[in-house]
Scaffold this motif. Structure first.
Motif, PDB file in Angstrom:
ATOM      1  N   LEU A 214       6.162  -0.805  11.679  1.00  0.00           N
ATOM      2  CA  LEU A 214       6.199  -1.540  12.574  1.00  0.00           C
ATOM      3  C   LEU A 214       6.004  -3.062  11.957  1.00  0.00           C
ATOM      4  N   ALA A 215       5.138  -3.344  11.225  1.00  0.00           N
ATOM      5  CA  ALA A 215       4.720  -4.552  10.476  1.00  0.00           C
ATOM      6  C   ALA A 215       5.979  -5.023   9.892  1.00  0.00           C
ATOM      7  N   VAL A 216       6.267  -3.768   8.924  1.00  0.00           N
ATOM      8  CA  VAL A 216       7.547  -4.306   7.869  1.00  0.00           C
ATOM      9  C   VAL A 216       8.634  -4.515   8.698  1.00  0.00           C
ATOM     10  N   GLY A 225      17.181  -1.962   6.878  1.00  0.00           N
ATOM     11  CA  GLY A 225      16.274  -2.661   5.834  1.00  0.00           C
ATOM     12  C   GLY A 225      14.806  -2.125   5.814  1.00  0.00           C
ATOM     13  N   ALA A 226      14.257  -2.172   6.928  1.00  0.00           N
ATOM     14  CA  ALA A 226      12.847  -1.719   7.034  1.00  0.00           C
ATOM     15  C   ALA A 226      12.653  -0.411   6.960  1.00  0.00           C
ATOM     16  N   ILE A 227      13.494   0.595   7.590  1.00  0.00           N
ATOM     17  CA  ILE A 227      13.553   2.087   7.397  1.00  0.00           C
ATOM     18  C   ILE A 227      13.761   2.418   5.784  1.00  0.00           C
ATOM     19  N   THR A 228      14.705   1.582   5.270  1.00  0.00           N
ATOM     20  CA  THR A 228      14.832   1.953   3.604  1.00  0.00           C
ATOM     21  C   THR A 228      13.634   1.599   2.969  1.00  0.00           C
ATOM     22  N   THR A 229      12.852   0.418   3.232  1.00  0.00           N
ATOM     23  CA  THR A 229      11.850  -0.045   2.531  1.00  0.00           C
ATOM     24  C   THR A 229      10.672   1.144   2.545  1.00  0.00           C
TER      25      THR A 229
END
Length: 309
Positions: A214-216, A225-229
């Motif tokens: 959530l923070a990312v 992008g956040a899920i991949t990270t």
């Protein structure tokens, strides 16, 4: 008459206003609806309403629950009655959770990035201008929900493992402590520490991973992008680490990558660590994950106040 009062509905009364102060001789409007100061509780109710009424919550948590319990039941049923494998009684619950945690991570990202994608974040921040309160409410509601669902799934899996795997055929030399797990009276059992790690510990660990997601998501404001990270942060260390250990120059780096990887922390809670430290319990890594999550949340909080939506 120098003053006049206006009575509203439901018995509420406006304050007396001197008639001489009326602009252009027109009486000021006094709303009969009482005004209440907003607080964190209102934001929590709003976020709970949003998270429980979208299909992504139902689907991601349902998939997580099905993977954790389903794979745990399948594995326990396969190993039931077989010769002791040398693994702790509750350790097979890890296999389903390794996949199920990805659903919690995905949901953690979508809790905030979905609003950026649809533009609803403008409505949210208009209704609650205190941006820090919005982020805190999202974090609290998501964390409690993720922790409750993950702990429930892990507890059911642990009960299934305890019921089906305690009848494994234990060789006589195992009672001397040659293998992992706890054997008492020729029966494989789980210690209180193993139960705590495989239920509460695993639930906390996955919920913290979701909160970090959530923070990312708040930092990147982009779902893909956040899920991949987060997928890279979870999976790459245990893929790249062993490959680096084949090189003498990179062996120490590879060992550290595996030792501090999220998957090793989760595996250590089940008493089957991926690192060389076979006595690892996973609790120190859980504490480290909590610190990292709080730091990233703090950065997200700071940027949320500086950025335009």
């Amino acid at each position: 008459m120098s003053t006049q009062q206006y009575e509203g509905q439901a018995g509420y009364e406006a304050q007396a206003v001197p008639q001489a102060n009326w602009p252009n001789g027109i009486a000021p409007y006094s709303s009969p609806i009482p005004m209440a100061r907003t607080h964190l509780g209102h934001a929590l109710v709003a976020e709970w309403t949003k998270i429980r009424t979208v299909r992504s919550t139902v689907w991601t948590l349902s998939v997580m629950f099905a993977l954790v319990v389903g794979i745990g039941l399948l594995t326990a049923g396969t190993l039931s009655g077989e010769t002791y494998t040398g693994m702790p009684l509750l350790s097979t619950g890890l296999f389903g959770l390794m996949l199920g945690q990805l659903g919690v991570v995905t949901l953690g990202v979508l809790v905030i990035t979905s609003e950026y994608g649809t533009g609803m974040i403008r409505t949210t921040l208009t209704a609650c201008p205190h941006r820090g309160r919005v982020l805190l409410a999202k974090a609290l509601v998501f964390f409690v929900l993720a922790f409750a669902m993950t702990t429930l799934a892990c507890s059911l899996t642990a009960l299934v493992n305890s019921a089906l795997l305690s009848d494994q055929q234990i060789p006589s030399y195992v009672e001397e402590g040659s293998f992992g797990g706890t054997v008492e009276g020729g029966t494989l059992v789980a210690s209180s520490g193993e139960w705590l790690g495989a239920t509460i510990g695993a639930g906390l660990y996955v919920a913290l991973l979701g909160l970090l997601s959530l923070a990312v998501g708040a930092l990147l404001r982009h779902s893909a992008g956040a899920i991949t990270t987060m997928m890279g942060a979870i999976l790459l260390p245990v893929v790249v680490g062993p490959l680096m250990q084949t090189s003498e120059a990179l062996r120490d780096v590879g060992q550290k990558l595996v030792e501090y990887s999220p998957l090793n922390g989760l595996a250590s809670l089940y008493r089957i660590p991926m690192s060389d430290d076979q006595d690892a319990t996973g609790w120190p890594l859980l504490g480290g994950l909590a610190v990292v999550t709080l730091i990233v949340l703090g950065v997200a909080y700071a940027l949320l106040h500086k950025r335009d939506v």
